[in-house]
Design an enzyme around this catalytic site. Structure first.
Site, short mmCIF file in Angstrom:
data_model
loop_
_atom_site.label_atom_id
_atom_site.label_comp_id
_atom_site.label_asym_id
_atom_site.label_seq_id
_atom_site.Cartn_x
_atom_site.Cartn_y
_atom_site.Cartn_z
N CYS A 2 -6.10 -110.83 -42.15
CA CYS A 2 -6.04 -110.07 -43.38
C CYS A 2 -5.30 -108.76 -43.16
O CYS A 2 -5.46 -108.11 -42.14
CB CYS A 2 -7.41 -109.76 -43.97
N ARG A 27 -0.68 -111.36 -40.45
CA ARG A 27 -2.12 -111.19 -40.23
C ARG A 27 -2.96 -112.20 -41.03
O ARG A 27 -4.15 -112.36 -40.78
CB ARG A 27 -2.55 -109.77 -40.65
N TRP A 74 -6.61 -114.13 -44.93
CA TRP A 74 -6.91 -115.27 -44.05
C TRP A 74 -8.36 -115.61 -44.36
O TRP A 74 -9.27 -114.85 -44.03
CB TRP A 74 -6.73 -114.88 -42.58
N ASN A 100 -10.66 -106.11 -45.00
CA ASN A 100 -10.36 -106.88 -43.80
C ASN A 100 -11.60 -106.82 -42.92
O ASN A 100 -12.11 -105.73 -42.66
CB ASN A 100 -9.16 -106.24 -43.08
N GLY A 101 -12.12 -107.98 -42.52
CA GLY A 101 -13.33 -108.00 -41.69
C GLY A 101 -14.32 -109.01 -42.24
O GLY A 101 -13.96 -109.85 -43.06
N GLU A 481 -0.85 -122.47 -21.09
CA GLU A 481 -0.10 -121.68 -22.07
C GLU A 481 0.98 -122.53 -22.74
O GLU A 481 1.19 -122.44 -23.95
CB GLU A 481 0.48 -120.45 -21.37
N LYS A 485 1.14 -123.24 -26.73
CA LYS A 485 2.32 -122.94 -27.55
C LYS A 485 2.69 -124.16 -28.39
O LYS A 485 2.95 -124.04 -29.58
CB LYS A 485 3.53 -122.53 -26.69
N GLU A 488 0.04 -124.83 -31.23
CA GLU A 488 -0.06 -123.93 -32.38
C GLU A 488 1.18 -123.95 -33.26
O GLU A 488 1.06 -123.82 -34.47
CB GLU A 488 -0.49 -122.51 -32.02
N HIS A 504 -9.20 -137.54 -12.29
CA HIS A 504 -10.63 -137.56 -12.60
C HIS A 504 -10.89 -137.92 -14.06
O HIS A 504 -11.98 -137.67 -14.56
CB HIS A 504 -11.25 -136.21 -12.26
N LYS A 603 -2.41 -113.78 -36.84
CA LYS A 603 -2.01 -113.11 -35.60
C LYS A 603 -3.16 -112.37 -34.95
O LYS A 603 -3.34 -112.39 -33.76
CB LYS A 603 -0.87 -112.15 -35.93
#
Ligand code: AGP
Length: 608
Positions: A2, A27, A74, A100-101, A481, A485, A488, A504, A603
Site C-alpha cells: 500500500c 507497493r 495491496w 497502510n498497515g 534465489e 526470481k 515470482e 533424497h 514490494k
C-alpha cells in the site's frame, strides 16, 4: 504494501496525487483511489485495478482542489474491488482515510461501532478508523484522530481529511512508514520518498506515535499527548532518474544492469586495501565488543534471507563466528532463549518488512545487539537498529529484488571482513578479499554481457512450468534465489535444492523435460557437484550449468553451459546470480508476465 500520498498547497492536486500514486504503485497495485477537498466538500474517486485505471476514471470524472489524499492498495481485509479501495469514509461521508498497515483488532472495533449504530460499507480494517474518528471527541481533527487511535492495535500510516476541518490533512504513524515532503508553500505526505522527489528533496521521516498536521501555512508534528515535537529534516540523496525507466523496458531489467554501479556505491569508501580491512563505522561496534561476540544470528525474508544464507559462509569463513540464519517470520515464535553475546543482523532492502522488524525487536528483547543491513535510508529497521550498513544501491522499484541482493552480499562480505580482522584474520587474507571485492563491479559488467545468451536459453525454457535449481555451499542460496526470481516474475514453479539433497527425494521429479539449473563455480566442492549432475544426467533432465571461466568439467554432461568470470571462491555468488536474474527476466517477458508488478505481490511487505 500500500502506498499513501497527500498534498496541500496552491497547485492543482489531482495530477500531483496521481503521479505520486504511479511512483508508489510497486507497493501495491490492485486498486487505487483519492479524496480531494474543495469548496464543495469531499470528492472521492476510486477504481479497481492499476493506477492507470484510476487515471482514466479521473479523466472522465475530473475533480479540482488544492488538497487531497490518495492510496494504491495491496488487499489484506476484503478482496480487491472498487468499493474496498481507499479512501474509506465514516457514516456521514465527511471523514476520508487512507491507510497502510493492518489494524489487528478491527473485528472487535467494528462490532462495538455497529452496536453504537455505525453502518459499514466494506470489510476493510481501514473503514473502522474512519468510524472511530467520527465517534471520537475533540475540538480539532488532530485531537479526534489522536483519541480514535488510542483504541487501535496494529500498524498504521494514515492520512485523514474531513469536510468539517477543511484546511488540514492529519497524518499519523505507528509501524508503517510515513514521511512529510517540504516544498515552498506546499507540503506532501507519502509512504516513500519516490512519491515526492519530483517536487522536493527535503523530507521528514515521522516516528512511531507522531501525529502531523499539514495546513496551507506549513506543518506541525505532535506526540500522543498533543505536545509539539521537532523532527530532523533529511535530504533525499538520489534523483528522479533512479526511479524512471531511462530506456529500459522494465525496472527489473534496469536494476539488473545497474549492478556494477550499485555495487560500486555499496563499496565506496569502505575498502581498506592496505590494511586488508573494511571501514564500517556505522556498525557502531568497538573492537572489544566484536571480540566478545559468541554467535551471529541473521534475520530476513525472501531474497534478503537468501543473502543471509550466503552471508553465513562469509562470516563463518572470515571471522570464525558460528552463524544461524532464520526466516524472520519464524524466529519470533521460537522459545525465548537468551541471546546475550549474540550479534543479530537484520537484512532488508526496504527496511520496512514487518516480519523482519518484529524479529529484530524480539532478538533485542532477548539480549542481542542488533545491526541492520538496509537499503532504504531512514527506514524503520535502519532506525530501530543499534547500527548497521546502508547498501546505497539506490531505489529498487522492480518487485523482484536484484541489485539489492548483490549489494547485500557485498555488505555482508564487508561485515565478515571487518569482524574477521578483529578476530584473527590475517592481513594477507583480508587483502585477498578486498582486492577481489574491488574488481567485482567490472566482473559483473562482463557477466552482464551474457544477456543475449540468456535470452536465447530462455526461449528453450519458457514453456516449462517446473524447474529445479541446484547448488552447494555458497551456491545453494544462489540456487534458491534463482528459483525465487523465476517463480515470482514468470509464475513457473521452481525449487532450489542443495545439489546433494536431490537423491533424497526430488530426483523423482526428473524426466526428459525437466529443466535443471546447476550453479557450479569452480570451488572446493565442485567435484562433488559433478557427481550430483551425473546423477541427474542419468535420469534425463535438461541441464543448464552456470560455472566459471576456464572450467570445462561439466561440458560433456550439460545441455548448455554458461560461464561467468572467475573471482575469489567466496565471492562467486555475486557473479553466478547474474545469469539467473537474466534468465528469469527473459522467461517472464516471453511468458507475457507483468515483470515489475507480478500478480499477488508487493514490494514492501508491511504486514506480518
Ligand atoms: C524478492 O524478489 C522479493 N520480492 C521478496 O522476497 C523480498 O526480498 C522480501 O519480501 C524481503 O523484503 P525486504 O528485503 O525489503 O525486507
Amino acid at each position: 504494501m500500500c502506498g499513501i500520498v497527500g498534498y496541500i498547497g496552491k497547485r492543482e492536486v489531482s495530477p500531483i496525487l496521481l503521479e505520486g500514486l504511479a511512483r508508489l504503485e510497486y507497493r501495491g497495485y490492485d486498486s487505487a483511489g483519492m479524496a480531494v477537498q474543495n469548496g464543495m466538500g469531499l470528492k472521492i474517486r476510486k477504481k479497481k485495478g492499476r493506477v492507470g485505471d484510476l487515471v482514466q476514471h479521473v479523466k472522465a470524472n475530473p475533480v479540482v482542489g488544492h488538497m487531497g489524499i490518495a492510496h494504491t492498495r495491496w488487499a489484506t481485509h476484503g478482496p480487491p474491488t472498487t468499493a474496498n479501495a481507499h479512501p474509506h469514509l465514516d457514516c456521514t461521508g465527511e471523514i476520508a482515510v487512507v491507510h497502510n498497515g493492518i489494524i489487528e483488532n478491527a473485528d472487535t472495533l467494528r462490532k462495538l461501532l455497529r452496536d453504537r449504530g455505525h453502518t459499514f460499507l466494506t470489510p476493510t480494517d481501514t473503514e473502522v478508523i474512519a468510524h472511530l474518528i467520527e465517534e471520537a471527541e475533540g475540538e480539532s481533527l488532530e485531537e479526534r484522530v489522536r483519541n480514535a487511535l488510542r483504541v487501535v492495535e496494529g500498524a498504521y500510516g494514515i492520512a485523514v481529511i474531513s469536510g468539517e476541518f477543511r484546511d488540514r490533512i492529519v497524518v499519523a504513524r505507528r509501524g508503517s512508514p510515513v514521511l512529510l515532503g517540504l516544498g515552498e508553500d506546499e507540503t506532501f505526505v507519502a509512504s516513500d520518498p519516490a512519491a515526492v522527489v519530483e517536487h522536493t528533496r527535503s523530507v521528514i521521516y515521522l516516528e512511531d506515535g507522531d501525529i502531523a498536521v499539514l495546513t496551507p501555512d506549513g506543518y506541525r508534528i505532535l506526540d500522543h499527548e498533543g505536545e509539539d515535537q521537532a523532527r530532523p529534516t533529511s535530504a533525499i540523496d538520489w534523483d528522479i532518474a533512479s526511479i524512471e525507466l531511462g530506456g529500459y523496458a522494465h525496472f527489473m531489467q534496469k536494476e539488473i544492469f545497474e549492478q556494477p554501479e550499485s555495487l560500486r556505491n555499496t563499496l565506496r569508501g569502505r575498502l581498506m586495501p592496505e590494511e586488508g580491512d573494511a571501514r564500517l563505522l556505522g556498525l557502531r561496534l568497538t573492537d572489544e565488543e566484536i571480540r566478545d561476540i559468541d554467535r551471529v544470528l541473521i534475520l530476513g525474508c525472501g531474497t534478503s534471507w537468501h543473502s543471509g544464507m550466503v552471508g553465513r559462509h562469509f562470516i563463518e569463513t572470515l571471522a570464525g563466528i558460528p552463524v544461524d540464519v532464520e526466516y524472520a517470520s519464524e524466529f519470533r515464535y521460537h522459545s525465548p532463549i537468551s541471546l546475550e553475546g549474540t550479534l543479530a543482523v537484520a537484512i532488508s532492502q526496504s527496511g520496512e518488512t514487518a516480519d523482519t522488524l518484529e524479529a529484530m525487536k524480539a532478538a533485542r528483547d532477548r539480549g542481542a545487539r542488533v545491526v541492520g543491513v538496509v537499503n532504504a535510508v531512514g527506514s524503520t529497521i535502519a532506525r530501530e537498529a543499534h547500527g548497521g550498513i546502508y547498501l546505497h544501491a539506490g531505489p529498487e522499484v522492480g518487485v523482484a529484488s536484484t541489485k539489492a541482493f548483490t549489494s547485500q552480499l557485498a555488505a555482508l562480505l564487508l561485515m565478515g571482513l571487518h569482524l574477521g580482522r578483529r578476530r584473527g584474520l590475517d592481513r594477507e587474507q583480508g587483502r585477498e578479499v578486498v582486492n577481489a571485492l574491488a574488481e567485482l563491479p567490472d566482473l559483473i559488467e562482463r557477466a552482464l554481457k551474457l544477456d543475449d545468451e540468456m535470452a536465447r536459453i530462455a526461449l528453450t525454457f519458457a514453456e516449462a512450468d517446473n524447474a529445479l535449481y541446484l547448488g552447494r555451499g555458497v551456491s545453494f542460496p544462489v540456487a534458491l534465489e534463482g528459483a525465487l526470481k523465476l517463480k515470482e516474475v514468470s509464475y513457473a514453479h521452481a525449487e532450489g535444492y542443495p545439489a546433494a539433497e536431490l537423491k533424497h527425494g526430488p530426483i523423482a521429479l526428473i524426466d526428459d523435460d525437466m529443466p535443471v539449473v546447476v550453479v557450479a563455480p569452480a570451488d572446493h566442492i565442485f567435484s562433488k557437484v559433478v557427481s550430483n549432475v551425473q546423477e541427474v544426467r542419468a535420469r534425463g533432465g535438461r541441464i543448464l550449468v552456470i560455472t566459471t571461466e576456464g572450467n570445462r568439467d561439466l561440458a560433456s554432461v550439460a545441455d548448455r553451459e554458461v560461464v561467468v568470470p572467475r573471482t575469489h571462491e567466496l565471492l562467486s555468488p555475486l557473479l553466478t546470480v547474474i545469469p539467473l536474474q537474466l534468465l528469469a527476466y527473459h522467461i517472464a517477458v516471453l511468458r507475457g508476465c507483468d515483470v515489475d508488478r507480478p500478480r499477488n505481490l508487493a514490494k514492501s511487505v508491511t504486514v506480518e
